[in-house]
Design a protein around this motif. Sequence first.
Motif, PDB file in Angstrom:
ATOM      1  N   ILE A  30       0.834  -1.200   0.000  1.00 41.59           N
ATOM      2  CA  ILE A  30       0.000   0.000   0.000  1.00 41.59           C
ATOM      3  C   ILE A  30       0.869   1.250   0.000  1.00 41.59           C
ATOM      4  O   ILE A  30       2.079   1.184   0.216  1.00 41.59           O
ATOM      5  CB  ILE A  30      -0.942   0.039   1.227  1.00 41.59           C
ATOM      6  CG1 ILE A  30      -0.147   0.267   2.514  1.00 41.59           C
ATOM      7  CG2 ILE A  30      -1.777  -1.239   1.313  1.00 41.59           C
ATOM      8  CD1 ILE A  30      -0.981   0.765   3.669  1.00 41.59           C
ATOM      9  N   ALA A  31       0.217   2.389  -0.207  1.00 44.18           N
ATOM     10  CA  ALA A  31       0.859   3.698  -0.009  1.00 44.18           C
ATOM     11  C   ALA A  31       0.065   4.410   1.074  1.00 44.18           C
ATOM     12  O   ALA A  31      -1.162   4.263   1.161  1.00 44.18           O
ATOM     13  CB  ALA A  31       0.849   4.504  -1.298  1.00 44.18           C
ATOM     14  N   TYR A  32       0.765   5.179   1.915  1.00 46.11           N
ATOM     15  CA  TYR A  32       0.107   5.884   3.010  1.00 46.11           C
ATOM     16  C   TYR A  32       0.904   7.146   3.353  1.00 46.11           C
ATOM     17  O   TYR A  32       2.106   7.212   3.114  1.00 46.11           O
ATOM     18  CB  TYR A  32      -0.026   4.977   4.239  1.00 46.11           C
ATOM     19  CG  TYR A  32       1.289   4.502   4.827  1.00 46.11           C
ATOM     20  CD1 TYR A  32       1.857   5.150   5.925  1.00 46.11           C
ATOM     21  CD2 TYR A  32       1.963   3.409   4.288  1.00 46.11           C
ATOM     22  CE1 TYR A  32       3.056   4.715   6.462  1.00 46.11           C
ATOM     23  CE2 TYR A  32       3.154   2.974   4.825  1.00 46.11           C
ATOM     24  CZ  TYR A  32       3.697   3.631   5.905  1.00 46.11           C
ATOM     25  OH  TYR A  32       4.880   3.201   6.442  1.00 46.11           O
ATOM     26  N   PRO A  33       0.228   8.165   3.893  1.00 44.55           N
ATOM     27  CA  PRO A  33       0.936   9.402   4.215  1.00 44.55           C
ATOM     28  C   PRO A  33       1.831   9.249   5.442  1.00 44.55           C
ATOM     29  O   PRO A  33       1.482   8.552   6.392  1.00 44.55           O
ATOM     30  CB  PRO A  33      -0.191  10.400   4.484  1.00 44.55           C
ATOM     31  CG  PRO A  33      -1.358   9.585   4.859  1.00 44.55           C
ATOM     32  CD  PRO A  33      -1.201   8.261   4.172  1.00 44.55           C
ATOM     33  N   THR A  34       2.983   9.892   5.375  1.00 43.53           N
ATOM     34  CA  THR A  34       3.893   9.992   6.515  1.00 43.53           C
ATOM     35  C   THR A  34       4.162  11.481   6.738  1.00 43.53           C
ATOM     36  O   THR A  34       3.477  12.324   6.163  1.00 43.53           O
ATOM     37  CB  THR A  34       5.198   9.213   6.279  1.00 43.53           C
ATOM     38  OG1 THR A  34       5.932   9.829   5.236  1.00 43.53           O
ATOM     39  CG2 THR A  34       4.917   7.753   5.932  1.00 43.53           C
ATOM     40  N   GLU A  35       5.148  11.789   7.557  1.00 38.89           N
ATOM     41  CA  GLU A  35       5.377  13.200   7.889  1.00 38.89           C
ATOM     42  C   GLU A  35       5.557  14.091   6.666  1.00 38.89           C
ATOM     43  O   GLU A  35       4.958  15.150   6.577  1.00 38.89           O
ATOM     44  CB  GLU A  35       6.608  13.345   8.803  1.00 38.89           C
ATOM     45  CG  GLU A  35       6.328  13.086  10.250  1.00 38.89           C
ATOM     46  CD  GLU A  35       6.315  11.613  10.639  1.00 38.89           C
ATOM     47  OE1 GLU A  35       5.979  11.334  11.789  1.00 38.89           O
ATOM     48  OE2 GLU A  35       6.610  10.742   9.802  1.00 38.89           O
ATOM     49  N   THR A  36       6.410  13.713   5.723  1.00 36.85           N
ATOM     50  CA  THR A  36       6.726  14.623   4.614  1.00 36.85           C
ATOM     51  C   THR A  36       6.275  14.142   3.248  1.00 36.85           C
ATOM     52  O   THR A  36       6.022  14.950   2.369  1.00 36.85           O
ATOM     53  CB  THR A  36       8.249  14.881   4.540  1.00 36.85           C
ATOM     54  OG1 THR A  36       8.918  13.639   4.381  1.00 36.85           O
ATOM     55  CG2 THR A  36       8.740  15.573   5.792  1.00 36.85           C
ATOM     56  N   VAL A  37       6.226  12.842   3.057  1.00 30.26           N
ATOM     57  CA  VAL A  37       5.843  12.284   1.760  1.00 30.26           C
ATOM     58  C   VAL A  37       4.989  11.046   2.003  1.00 30.26           C
ATOM     59  O   VAL A  37       4.917  10.538   3.118  1.00 30.26           O
ATOM     60  CB  VAL A  37       7.077  11.889   0.904  1.00 30.26           C
ATOM     61  CG1 VAL A  37       7.938  13.101   0.584  1.00 30.26           C
ATOM     62  CG2 VAL A  37       7.900  10.804   1.572  1.00 30.26           C
ATOM     63  N   TYR A  38       4.380  10.553   0.954  1.00 29.59           N
ATOM     64  CA  TYR A  38       3.696   9.269   1.050  1.00 29.59           C
ATOM     65  C   TYR A  38       4.756   8.177   1.121  1.00 29.59           C
ATOM     66  O   TYR A  38       5.830   8.290   0.534  1.00 29.59           O
ATOM     67  CB  TYR A  38       2.794   9.038  -0.159  1.00 29.59           C
ATOM     68  CG  TYR A  38       1.339   9.297   0.120  1.00 29.59           C
ATOM     69  CD1 TYR A  38       0.415   8.267   0.200  1.00 29.59           C
ATOM     70  CD2 TYR A  38       0.884  10.591   0.331  1.00 29.59           C
ATOM     71  CE1 TYR A  38      -0.919   8.502   0.472  1.00 29.59           C
ATOM     72  CE2 TYR A  38      -0.453  10.844   0.601  1.00 29.59           C
ATOM     73  CZ  TYR A  38      -1.348   9.793   0.680  1.00 29.59           C
ATOM     74  OH  TYR A  38      -2.666  10.025   0.961  1.00 29.59           O
ATOM     75  N   GLY A  39       4.435   7.123   1.853  1.00 28.75           N
ATOM     76  CA  GLY A  39       5.323   5.991   1.968  1.00 28.75           C
ATOM     77  C   GLY A  39       4.703   4.757   1.351  1.00 28.75           C
ATOM     78  O   GLY A  39       3.483   4.675   1.184  1.00 28.75           O
TER      79      GLY A  39
END
Length: 189
Positions: free
Chosen positions: A25-34
């Motif tokens: 999956i992709a998910y939001p993190t502090e600065t970018v999507y992970g």
Amino acid sequence: MTPQTTASGQHLLSAAHIIRAGGVIAYPTETVYGLGCDPFDEDAVRRLLAIKQRPVEKGLILVASDLAQLDGLVHLDDAQRERLRQAWPAPVTYLLDATERVPAWIRGVHPKVAVRVSAHPLARALAAAVGTPIVSTSANRAGRPPGRNRFQVGKALGGDLDFIVTGDCDPRGKPSTIIDLQSGRTLRD
């Protein structure tokens, strides 16, 4: 703008189910999507590495919802455990001495494992919903800029992913500081 947990509870549960089933999956993190997956599922990690075009030797970061998720995965003395407890949550990545339970495809060629003490509420909620730490690496192919929202990630990687979690990254954020916990040395600030 601060990061918000904009994903519904059902949306997070769906993402967690996909991770536990071997998805990427992709998910939001502090600065970018992970990009994320189950770090203990070798096929899922190898698929994530292929999407990212990243060699396994480099290793990957784990994001945990709390310190308890690291039990049995890292060697911590009492002082190190207290330092992590006091730091949690913060956008810091610590290099920690890995136990034999951390798979080689996560460590790469390193004896340590990188663990992010995430301050992002959605990243922490996702790891909590999965029940174990999850992989975290920027959502991009090698040499390309990372996605900062779900639309950029969808355009660049959507066909290769099983799910994209809706949420915000902090536009003021910067890559996390990296600290080797044992030596106390800051490797990136």
